[in-house]
Scaffold this motif. Structure first.
Motif, PDB file in Angstrom:
ATOM      1  N   LYS A   7     -13.366  21.844 -21.657  1.00 44.06           N
ATOM      2  CA  LYS A   7     -13.560  20.604 -21.776  1.00 44.06           C
ATOM      3  C   LYS A   7     -12.199  19.293 -21.871  1.00 44.06           C
ATOM      4  O   LYS A   7     -11.871  19.050 -22.232  1.00 44.06           O
ATOM      5  N   ASP A   8     -10.857  20.730 -22.541  1.00 46.88           N
ATOM      6  CA  ASP A   8      -9.414  19.896 -22.741  1.00 46.88           C
ATOM      7  C   ASP A   8      -9.063  19.891 -20.823  1.00 46.88           C
ATOM      8  O   ASP A   8      -9.306  20.799 -20.023  1.00 46.88           O
ATOM      9  N   ALA A   9      -8.496  18.415 -20.561  1.00 42.47           N
ATOM     10  CA  ALA A   9      -8.137  18.162 -19.125  1.00 42.47           C
ATOM     11  C   ALA A   9      -7.224  18.871 -18.788  1.00 42.47           C
ATOM     12  O   ALA A   9      -6.782  19.312 -17.972  1.00 42.47           O
ATOM     13  N   GLN A  10      -6.327  19.070 -19.901  1.00 44.64           N
ATOM     14  CA  GLN A  10      -5.198  19.901 -19.363  1.00 44.64           C
ATOM     15  C   GLN A  10      -5.341  21.127 -18.923  1.00 44.64           C
ATOM     16  O   GLN A  10      -4.880  22.273 -17.846  1.00 44.64           O
ATOM     17  N   VAL A  11      -5.997  21.938 -18.950  1.00 54.04           N
ATOM     18  CA  VAL A  11      -6.939  23.678 -19.253  1.00 54.04           C
ATOM     19  C   VAL A  11      -7.564  23.488 -18.544  1.00 54.04           C
ATOM     20  O   VAL A  11      -7.276  24.572 -17.117  1.00 54.04           O
ATOM     21  N   GLY A  29       0.928  36.477 -31.557  1.00 58.74           N
ATOM     22  CA  GLY A  29       2.338  36.649 -30.505  1.00 58.74           C
ATOM     23  C   GLY A  29       2.299  35.984 -28.953  1.00 58.74           C
ATOM     24  O   GLY A  29       1.697  34.703 -29.841  1.00 58.74           O
ATOM     25  N   ASP A  30       2.174  36.336 -28.351  1.00 58.39           N
ATOM     26  CA  ASP A  30       2.617  35.490 -26.894  1.00 58.39           C
ATOM     27  C   ASP A  30       0.874  34.798 -26.822  1.00 58.39           C
ATOM     28  O   ASP A  30       0.691  33.961 -26.384  1.00 58.39           O
ATOM     29  N   PHE A  31       0.111  34.973 -27.565  1.00 57.02           N
ATOM     30  CA  PHE A  31      -1.540  34.752 -27.049  1.00 57.02           C
ATOM     31  C   PHE A  31      -1.550  32.687 -28.156  1.00 57.02           C
ATOM     32  O   PHE A  31      -2.217  31.699 -27.836  1.00 57.02           O
ATOM     33  N   LYS A  32      -0.635  33.587 -29.611  1.00 56.11           N
ATOM     34  CA  LYS A  32      -0.803  32.139 -30.096  1.00 56.11           C
ATOM     35  C   LYS A  32       0.004  30.971 -29.318  1.00 56.11           C
ATOM     36  O   LYS A  32       0.441  30.269 -29.634  1.00 56.11           O
ATOM     37  N   ARG A  33       1.699  31.810 -28.983  1.00 60.49           N
ATOM     38  CA  ARG A  33       2.615  30.872 -28.400  1.00 60.49           C
ATOM     39  C   ARG A  33       2.496  30.839 -27.262  1.00 60.49           C
ATOM     40  O   ARG A  33       2.575  29.484 -26.960  1.00 60.49           O
ATOM     41  N   SER A  34       1.048  30.553 -26.171  1.00 55.74           N
ATOM     42  CA  SER A  34       0.655  30.256 -24.927  1.00 55.74           C
ATOM     43  C   SER A  34       0.522  28.980 -25.221  1.00 55.74           C
ATOM     44  O   SER A  34       0.001  28.095 -26.131  1.00 55.74           O
ATOM     45  N   PRO A  35       1.330  28.003 -24.100  1.00 51.76           N
ATOM     46  CA  PRO A  35       0.728  25.969 -24.069  1.00 51.76           C
ATOM     47  C   PRO A  35      -1.551  25.883 -24.385  1.00 51.76           C
ATOM     48  O   PRO A  35      -1.157  25.466 -25.074  1.00 51.76           O
ATOM     49  N   VAL A  36      -0.911  27.391 -23.775  1.00 54.24           N
ATOM     50  CA  VAL A  36      -3.239  26.735 -23.464  1.00 54.24           C
ATOM     51  C   VAL A  36      -3.789  26.391 -24.819  1.00 54.24           C
ATOM     52  O   VAL A  36      -4.810  26.283 -24.554  1.00 54.24           O
ATOM     53  N   VAL A  37      -2.985  27.552 -26.017  1.00 51.91           N
ATOM     54  CA  VAL A  37      -3.235  27.454 -27.330  1.00 51.91           C
ATOM     55  C   VAL A  37      -2.679  26.859 -27.924  1.00 51.91           C
ATOM     56  O   VAL A  37      -2.965  25.742 -28.861  1.00 51.91           O
ATOM     57  N   SER A  38      -1.175  26.713 -28.351  1.00 52.01           N
ATOM     58  CA  SER A  38      -0.380  25.965 -29.082  1.00 52.01           C
ATOM     59  C   SER A  38       0.112  24.293 -28.581  1.00 52.01           C
ATOM     60  O   SER A  38       0.254  23.508 -29.783  1.00 52.01           O
TER      61      SER A  38
END
Length: 274
Positions: free
Chosen positions: A104-108, A247-256
């Motif tokens: 749903k997210d346009a950026q992702v 970790g990196d999964f929380k910090r990823s721009p896909v998430v953060s």
């Protein structure tokens, strides 16, 4: 409970609840279940959706099998009748559809759809019936290892989990479970890294994710018989869950930047045991 598509994992937990293995030591039993689930559109999304789900689990001649989302587990260690200690080992076969559809997210979505991963592996576990509240409650610990064999993330997932369930009566069953996912570098890069080209297309920051502990999850579940006995016939069941990305999964721009590291799930359905 594992890193499969979030909503499908909820559907799997529904049938885990509905089958209520602690209520009886039946030699042959099969539970079929279906319902609707509400949860994130991908792992790390803050956009939620409703989808249907269906599952199956059972035990035939002492050999157990069950599904969790799109993963099928088969226990090759035969459980003897009336045995209270259960050792399990067997194959795991499944698929992973994270960010394949319903983004749903346009950026992702601008990062492009990913290929499905087909995973093959094994699991080992130990369970005990008659632990705390009665002769019918159960505690189980399991570790599963799967690897992609379809050239998607080209990596692995290790999932330790612990589950406790107890019947409150022949009509009612409740349970709680906790799990974690530890993944390889290939998994992290495939689902959570953002390349310079991806950044230009989506507006998300560039990011290079490394493997490690991806998430921890907690789930609550319950079942209520519609016919007076959960060991046979129709029942209703529900589950609620929370997953925290790490970790990196929380910090990823896909998430953060585009999502949320707190993931919530809920589902409701009906099952039939015969």
């Amino acid at each position: 409970m594992t890193g499969r598509p979030p909503l499908l994992r909820v559907a799997a937990l529904l049938v885990l609840c509905a089958s209520t293995p602690a209520l009886a030591r039946e030699d042959d039993t099969v539970t079929l279940g279906g319902g609707v689930a509400y949860g994130p559109s991908y792992e790390g999304s803050d956009d939620y959706q409703i989808i249907p789900g269906a599952q199956v689990r059972g035990k035939v001649d002492g050999y157990s099998f069950f599904m969790r989302g799109l993963q099928f587990y088969a226990d090759l260690v035969r459980e003897a009748p009336e045995e209270t200690l259960d050792l399990s080992f067997g194959p795991v076969v499944g698929a992973r559809l994270n960010r394949v559809t319903s983004i749903k997210d346009a950026q992702v979505r601008a990062l492009g759809k990913l290929d499905p991963a087909f995973e093959l592996g094994a699991y080992v576990g130990i369970g005990k019936t008659g632990v705390i509240t009665s002769a019918y409650d159960s505690l189980a610990f399991r570790v599963a290892y799967t690897a992609d064999v379809a050239s998607a993330h080209k990596s692995y997932v290790i999932t330790p989990s612990i589950e406790y369930g107890t019947p409150l009566s022949k009509q009612t069953y409740v349970g709680v479970g906790a799990s974690a996912d530890y993944v390889g570098d290939g998994f992290a890069r495939y689902y959570y890294s953002v390349s310079p080209a991806g950044s230009a297309a989506s507006g998300l920051s560039t990011f290079d994710a490394d493997g490690g502990f991806k998430s921890v999850s907690l789930n609550l579940l319950g079942a209520q018989s519609l016919e007076g006995d959960l060991r046979a016939g129709w029942s209703l069941f529900a589950v609620g869950g929370w997953t925290k990305l790490l970790g990196d999964f929380k910090r990823s721009p896909v998430v953060s930047e585009a999502g949320d590291d707190d993931q919530w799930f809920g589902a409701f359905g009906v099952a039939y045991t015969f």
